[in-house]
Write a protein that holds these residues in place. Structure first.
Motif, PDB file in Angstrom:
ATOM      1  N   LEU A 258      78.705  15.280 -29.887  1.00 13.48           N
ATOM      2  CA  LEU A 258      79.584  14.326 -29.214  1.00 13.48           C
ATOM      3  C   LEU A 258      81.008  14.583 -29.698  1.00 13.48           C
ATOM      4  N   GLU A 259      81.951  14.656 -28.760  1.00 14.80           N
ATOM      5  CA  GLU A 259      83.333  14.985 -29.104  1.00 14.80           C
ATOM      6  C   GLU A 259      84.275  13.943 -28.522  1.00 14.80           C
ATOM      7  N   HIS A 260      85.285  13.577 -29.328  1.00 18.26           N
ATOM      8  CA  HIS A 260      86.304  12.628 -28.882  1.00 18.26           C
ATOM      9  C   HIS A 260      87.581  12.840 -29.675  1.00 18.26           C
ATOM     10  N   ASP A 261      88.680  12.988 -28.968  1.00 14.36           N
ATOM     11  CA  ASP A 261      90.007  13.081 -29.587  1.00 14.36           C
ATOM     12  C   ASP A 261      90.063  14.159 -30.672  1.00 14.36           C
ATOM     13  N   GLY A 262      89.462  15.309 -30.386  1.00 15.91           N
ATOM     14  CA  GLY A 262      89.520  16.443 -31.303  1.00 15.91           C
ATOM     15  C   GLY A 262      88.487  16.434 -32.406  1.00 15.91           C
ATOM     16  N   ILE A 263      87.664  15.406 -32.465  1.00 19.48           N
ATOM     17  CA  ILE A 263      86.614  15.304 -33.490  1.00 19.48           C
ATOM     18  C   ILE A 263      85.261  15.559 -32.830  1.00 19.48           C
ATOM     19  N   ARG A 264      84.491  16.462 -33.420  1.00 21.97           N
ATOM     20  CA  ARG A 264      83.163  16.751 -32.887  1.00 21.97           C
ATOM     21  C   ARG A 264      82.106  16.427 -33.943  1.00 21.97           C
ATOM     22  N   GLU A 265      81.085  15.673 -33.540  1.00 19.67           N
ATOM     23  CA  GLU A 265      80.008  15.302 -34.449  1.00 19.67           C
ATOM     24  C   GLU A 265      78.692  15.833 -33.896  1.00 19.67           C
ATOM     25  N   THR A 266      77.929  16.500 -34.774  1.00 22.77           N
ATOM     26  CA  THR A 266      76.631  17.043 -34.365  1.00 22.77           C
ATOM     27  C   THR A 266      75.580  15.939 -34.416  1.00 22.77           C
ATOM     28  N   ILE A 267      74.901  15.732 -33.308  1.00 18.29           N
ATOM     29  CA  ILE A 267      73.868  14.699 -33.199  1.00 18.29           C
ATOM     30  C   ILE A 267      72.484  15.292 -33.455  1.00 18.29           C
ATOM     31  N   LEU A 268      72.266  16.508 -32.981  1.00 17.98           N
ATOM     32  CA  LEU A 268      70.976  17.169 -33.164  1.00 17.98           C
ATOM     33  C   LEU A 268      71.224  18.654 -33.355  1.00 17.98           C
ATOM     34  N   GLU A 269      70.605  19.235 -34.375  1.00 17.23           N
ATOM     35  CA  GLU A 269      70.700  20.667 -34.615  1.00 17.23           C
ATOM     36  C   GLU A 269      69.391  21.330 -34.219  1.00 17.23           C
ATOM     37  N   PRO A 270      69.436  22.587 -33.761  1.00 21.03           N
ATOM     38  CA  PRO A 270      68.212  23.276 -33.348  1.00 21.03           C
ATOM     39  C   PRO A 270      67.172  23.280 -34.476  1.00 21.03           C
ATOM     40  N   GLY A 271      65.956  22.933 -34.121  1.00 16.69           N
ATOM     41  CA  GLY A 271      64.859  22.963 -35.089  1.00 16.69           C
ATOM     42  C   GLY A 271      64.726  21.714 -35.939  1.00 16.69           C
TER      43      GLY A 271
END
Length: 585
Positions: free
Chosen positions: A515-528
């Motif tokens: 999820l990305e907003h205002d230049g910040i990206r947060e990983t919600i789910l990583e492969p595996g």
């Protein structure tokens, strides 16, 4: 306000802006020992009520022309006993705050308001875990943490930009600094004082300080815009044709109250008031009362002056009823006294009235320490403006600042509201020659001498806001899709953000979701990796919700982008729907 010295606006526990200050039990005699010192300003002794004043409104600020408000991501290691590990990040941040404040080229005051344990994330085996997840682990696994969206003030660096990094030096264990390093990391050798407040005297640069330390990483993620010209809400102050002010002088010294140096400050203030046209009356409910009619006789300014016999300090439970009366009966409350390192209950325990008020705090620690409890107590920003310091301030400077603010407020009250907050702070800067005072909660003020700035615009929402996608999107094999939602909520900041989605895919372990907003990206789910939060996997379906703390405190306005990437060939799926749900701060 948690831990050994944190009445933190950490509620202020890292703002406020949830006000759950990290509880600090401070001694009434503590603040004098703290040595609130400041560079010698040039004009502390001239009478502000006799000054010409500053007219006009062509100015700007945060409101503070020499400082910028920012949001930071904070990250470090920490060690502590198992029963203290969840409170330890907030304690460690106190050391970072003081280390940064003592760097001449940079002053950042971290607001201990956003460091509540619930806002801390812990990195374990390559994943960031929230508190609920972390509590399920052995505490020995919790060693690296981050806090996102921390509010701070950058002082003397107006060119600060997103991506700038500050690296204050902090200990590894905030609770054992005295036991591990003795008094060698402090200029104060009083072990009794340091046992509770070592962070205040923290000086890792001293030659004999050989305590294991680390660099905490603070990364600027948002630079808040400068505040446009803003005014006190004069129309509300005019409602009864009377400006009601109380100036509270707390105890300064350790001797008998009768001989405390606060009385000398009161004597000077009384002289200034009388020279400025105020007359003492004999009908003061408490303390001493001074009144002044406007030149046309239509308005009256009333100033009550309390001495330390009426309210000794912000932890003075014996005289708390006097403080309650001061807050209940006055539109402007000017407090000159020690902050007790945030340890008093004055601003968290008091019942606030509904009408508009101005608070001014001049003490060793200001800004977030008492700003947030006031704003929370007032039920938000609409009915209050708060002037406070971002660096320690001594009693002499505090007296001058208090009287300057009061003189300018009276001038604006009597002259059609032409004196803006920028004008008021400009007058303060002219006397103390620094920018350590600023105004909070004035960004949305409606009054201006030219008319209502708010017009018919709706008030900022306090209700849950929901932004939702309109239809499904195919996730191609080994491909990536992005879906963007636009939030049109200019006055809303994120208090809680919940991400919902429903995805179908024939092999979920292929997927990465961010999820990305205002230049910040947060990983919600990583492969595996398995999903977290309230996300549920049912065969080829992943659905549910997850709270994302990374965006706490950020403006909700703008684009929110969900990215779903299929990193391996052989499977495909569909993003059926997704939504962002924002509970305003």
């Amino acid at each position: 306000m948690t831990g050994t010295g944190f009445a933190m606006g950490w509620g202020i526990a890292m703002n406020a802006s949830q006000v759950t200050p990290l509880a600090l039990v401070a001694l009434a005699t503590l603040s004098s020992a703290l040595g609130c010192t400041a560079p010698a300003p040039t004009d502390l002794d001239s009478n502000p009520f006799l000054a010409g004043g500053q007219e006009g409104k062509e100015d700007s600020g945060y409101i503070n022309a020499g400082a910028v408000e920012v949001h930071l991501d904070l990250e470090a290691d920490v060690t502590a006993a198992d029963h203290r590990i969840f409170a330890a990040p907030a304690e460690l941040t106190l050391y970072a705050m003081m280390n940064l404040l003592r760097q001449a080229e940079l002053h950042v005051e971290i607001l201990p308001e956003d460091t509540t344990p619930d806002l801390v994330e812990w990195r374990v085996d390559g994943e960031w875990l929230n508190r609920a997840q972390a509590e399920a682990l052995d505490p020995s696994q919790l060693r690296h943490f981050r806090i996102s969206g921390v509010e701070a003030i950058v002082y003397r660096n107006l060119d600060v930009a997103v991506g700038d990094v500050y690296r204050p030096v902090v200990p590894m264990n905030p609770y054992t600094v005295l036991a591990d390093g003795g008094t060698d990391c402090s200029r104060d050798k009083d072990r009794g004082f340091l046992s509770g407040y070592y962070w205040w005297e923290w000086r890792p640069e001293l030659p004999d300080c050989d305590l294991p330390t680390q660099e905490m990483t603070l990364t600027v993620t948002e630079v808040l815009p400068q505040n446009p010209p803003s005014y006190p809400e004069y129309d509300q102050l005019w409602a009864d044709d009377q400006l009601d002010v109380v100036v509270v002088f707390g105890r300064v010294d350790h001797g008998p109250i009768e001989t405390d140096s606060a009385w000398r400050s009161i004597t000077k203030m009384v002289r200034w008031l009388e020279e400025g046209g105020f007359t003492e009356t004999d009908d003061a409910p408490l303390g001493r009362r001074f009144t002044k009619a406007s030149p046309d006789g239509a308005l009256t300014s009333v100033v009550d002056v309390y001495g330390p016999d009426l309210y000794e300090h912000v932890a003075d439970d014996r005289n708390f009823h006097n403080w309650q009366r001061a807050v209940s009966e006055h539109e402007v409350i000017l407090y000159n006294g020690h902050s007790e390192l945030g340890g008093g209950s004055a601003f968290t325990r008091v019942d606030y009235p509904d009408f508009y008020q101005v608070f001014h705090l001049s003490n060793c620690l200001g800004y977030e320490y008492y700003r947030d409890p006031i704003i929370e107590g007032k039920g938000g920003f609409a009915a209050v403006d708060v002037v406070s310091n971002i660096q320690p301030t001594n009693a002499q400077m505090g007296l001058t600042v208090t009287n300057t603010i009061l003189a300018e407020l009276v001038r604006g009250f009597e002259n059609g509201g032409t004196v803006s907050w920028q004008d008021i702070l400009g007058a303060v800067v002219g006397r103390i020659t620094n920018f350590r005072f600023g105004v909070s909660a004035a960004r949305g003020n409606c009054f201006s001498p030219d008319g209502d700035l708010c017009g018919d615009a709706p008030a900022p929402s306090t209700e849950e806001l929901r932004f939702e996608s309109t239809g499904p999107m195919s996730i191609e094999d080994a491909g990536e899709i992005t879906s963007t939602l636009e939030a049109r909520e200019p006055d809303t900041r994120v208090g809680r953000l919940t991400l919902e989605f429903d995805i179908r895919h024939t092999f979920m372990a292929d997927l990465e979701i961010t999820l990305e907003h205002d230049g910040i990206r947060e990983t919600i789910l990583e492969p595996g990796n398995p999903p977290s939060g309230n996300l549920v996997t049912d065969g080829d379906r992943l659905h549910g919700s997850i709270d994302v703390s990374r965006f706490y405190g950020m403006a909700a306005l703008g684009d929110w982008t969900l990215r779903v990437a299929d990193h391996f060939a052989g499977d495909e799926g569909t993003l059926e729907r997704w939504a962002v749900v924002v509970t305003p701060r």
